[in-house]
Design a protein around this motif. Structure first.
Motif, short mmCIF file in Angstrom:
data_model
loop_
_atom_site.label_atom_id
_atom_site.label_comp_id
_atom_site.label_asym_id
_atom_site.label_seq_id
_atom_site.Cartn_x
_atom_site.Cartn_y
_atom_site.Cartn_z
N ILE A 97 0.85 -1.19 0.00
CA ILE A 97 0.00 0.00 0.00
C ILE A 97 0.89 1.24 0.00
N GLU A 98 0.52 2.22 -0.80
CA GLU A 98 1.32 3.45 -0.91
C GLU A 98 0.96 4.43 0.21
N PRO A 99 1.95 4.84 1.02
CA PRO A 99 1.69 5.85 2.05
C PRO A 99 2.06 7.24 1.58
N LEU A 100 1.46 8.24 2.19
CA LEU A 100 1.87 9.63 2.02
C LEU A 100 1.94 10.23 3.41
N VAL A 101 3.15 10.57 3.84
CA VAL A 101 3.38 11.07 5.20
C VAL A 101 3.45 12.59 5.17
N LEU A 102 2.62 13.23 5.96
CA LEU A 102 2.61 14.69 6.06
C LEU A 102 3.19 15.10 7.40
N GLU A 103 4.28 15.83 7.38
CA GLU A 103 4.99 16.24 8.59
C GLU A 103 5.02 17.76 8.67
N ALA A 104 4.55 18.30 9.79
CA ALA A 104 4.51 19.75 9.96
C ALA A 104 5.90 20.36 10.10
N GLY A 105 6.83 19.61 10.66
CA GLY A 105 8.17 20.12 10.88
C GLY A 105 9.06 20.03 9.66
N PRO A 106 10.29 20.53 9.79
CA PRO A 106 11.21 20.55 8.64
C PRO A 106 11.99 19.27 8.45
N ASP A 107 11.94 18.36 9.44
CA ASP A 107 12.72 17.14 9.40
C ASP A 107 11.91 15.99 9.95
N ALA A 108 12.41 14.78 9.73
CA ALA A 108 11.80 13.62 10.37
C ALA A 108 12.03 13.70 11.88
#
Length: 470
Positions: free
Chosen positions: A32-43
């Motif tokens: 399954i293809e994920p799309l991760v949305l992160e508010a910060g500038p880095d992991a």
């Protein structure tokens, strides 16, 4: 949009922390293809904010198996499984490499501002479950974006929403006005600027968990150092001192977690901190010198302090989920089926039953709150818990219910069992120091504890709390 078209959409994962990135790895493992949305500038943006704090879990306990499998082709090798990483180590040596492998499946500077069903607000029933999720995101450059998803995994954690000092769950009167002298994080006393803020000062530490233990131990180290003369902590507890106050000690199956509590006890016993029990903050006032005076709900005024460290836990931000149908416990704000397993009013054991997609589900089919956010306001979350959660959730989204329902985790015990109890309940034969039962508060008082049975140098250097936000 028809069902087959929806099935081709990605699963949106909110947050590129430990649990969010593990969710992406497990989704890929399921095809399954994920799309991760992160508010910060880095992991691991939240983890980086406590980079100076050492986890009480080892590397062997904070690396997800599916993530390790994804990393293996790059030549990545896990650090010593028995070593304890700091938050900075965790972010730089594991989370960022994992995010790099995921590539453009992770988008930084993308803050989720709303989640709903396409064409359906929370009121509309008609054909609801056949509609894809619609996710609104605001980007760091000012752009707004609308994305569609077959499912949503919210692993945004609780780090950004700490609980206040006020004993009623609301900010104490004057708390916001005193923000220049209050922090809601464990301070990094190795930073010269931060160290100067607390050196030689009187600091109140409000809280009774691992983060409070960490702050007390750090302040005790500062007080014992050459540049820390005059440093003093005042530890403020809403309850009394009981057998469970300092955790499980030697009985904790995570030794570093047990040692952390002993280090906090040593700080009190050495005179670097006084403990004020049965105190629930109602107001924060200033004296004529600008120092802070904490006022209790019972009208008591404590001696003035220079700084206040509030470590009273965290709470979930549910604001961007307002158009979805959530099934949350009225107390913990955790999923209804999970709440009884983690309710600190009922027990404080680390042996939470392993749980997965069924305990994490909501009336809104296809939505899952995972990681620290799934615990709502409950404490003692472990990274291992989050990894098992997303393994089960990813399998459920893929339709493999046999795997999703299978238990693949045994959690370590804290060594502290028995309910936390009602903070103002009278003493009972079962609420004794020896059995670690209900933490019944005696009359409010200032206490100094007796010498510990055994707290040596190893305890003083023990790794600090895990803070496993996701």
């Amino acid at each position: 949009m028809n069902a087959s078209a929806t099935a081709e959409l990605p699963v949106v994962v909110i947050g590129a922390g430990p649990t969010g990135l593990a969710a992406a790895a497990h989704l890929i493992d399921q095809g399954i293809e994920p799309l991760v949305l992160e508010a910060g500038p880095d992991a691991g943006a939240a983890v980086r904010e406590w980079a100076h704090v050492r986890l009480f879990s080892t590397w062997g306990e904070v690396v997800d198996p599916a993530a390790e499998k994804l990393l293996a082709p790059t030549g990545w090798t896990r650090p010593d499984a028995a070593a304890y990483p700091s938050g900075g180590d965790w972010a730089e040596l594991y989370l960022q490499p994992l995010a790099d492998v995921l590539g453009d499946r992770v988008r930084y500077g993308a803050r989720v501002t709303g989640v709903s069903r396409a064409g359906r607000d929370r009121i509309v029933d008609a054909d609801r479950e056949r509609q894809p999720f619609v996710v609104h995101a605001a980007h760091a450059d000012g752009r707004e974006e609308r994305l569609f998803a077959r499912a949503v995994i919210d692993a945004s954690g609780t780090w950004a929403t700490p609980s206040p000092a006020g004993g009623s769950g609301l900010a104490a009167l004057g708390e916001k006005a005193a923000a220049d002298r209050i922090t809601y994080r464990v301070p990094d006393l190795k930073d010269p600027t931060v160290r100067a803020r607390y050196a030689g000062k009187r600091t109140a530490v409000i809280g009774s968990g691992a983060s409070a233990f960490t702050a007390l131990a750090y302040l005790a180290d500062l007080a014992a150092s050459d540049d820390g003369a005059g440093t003093k902590a005042v530890w403020i507890l809403r309850r009394g001192i009981s057998g469970s106050t300092f955790g499980g000690g030697d009985a904790d199956q995570l030794p570093a977690r047990g040692a952390l509590g002993l280090a906090a006890k040593a700080a009190v016993d050495a005179g670097h901190a006084d403990a004020v029990t049965g105190f629930r903050t109602e107001a924060v006032e200033r004296d004529t010198d600008g120092r802070l005076v904490l006022v209790g709900e019972d009208g008591r005024h404590l001696d003035a302090v220079d700084e206040v460290i509030v470590l009273t836990g965290f709470r979930p931000d549910l604001s961007f989920l307002g158009e979805l149908r959530l099934g949350l416990d009225e107390r913990l704000q955790a999923p209804l089926a999970l709440a009884p397993l983690i309710d600190p009013n009922q027990h404080s054991c680390g042996t939470v039953y392993p749980h997965g997609h069924r305990e994490l589900s909501h009336p809104e089919q296809g939505l899952y709150l995972v990681g620290m956010k799934s615990y709502g306001r409950a404490p003692t979350f472990l990274a291992m818990t989050g990894y098992e959660q997303v393994r089960s959730v990813a399998a459920a989204i893929a339709g493999d219910l046999a795997s999703a329902d299978r238990v693949e985790l045994t959690l370590p015990e804290t060594g502290v069992c028995g309910g936390a109890g009602l903070f103002d309940a009278p003493d009972t034969p079962d609420a004794t120091e020896g059995d670690g039962g209900g933490c019944c508060a005696p009359a409010p008082q200032l206490v100094q504890l007796g010498a510990p049975a055994a707290v040596g140098a190893a305890d003083e250097q023990a790794p600090a709390d895990g803070c496993c936000g996701s």
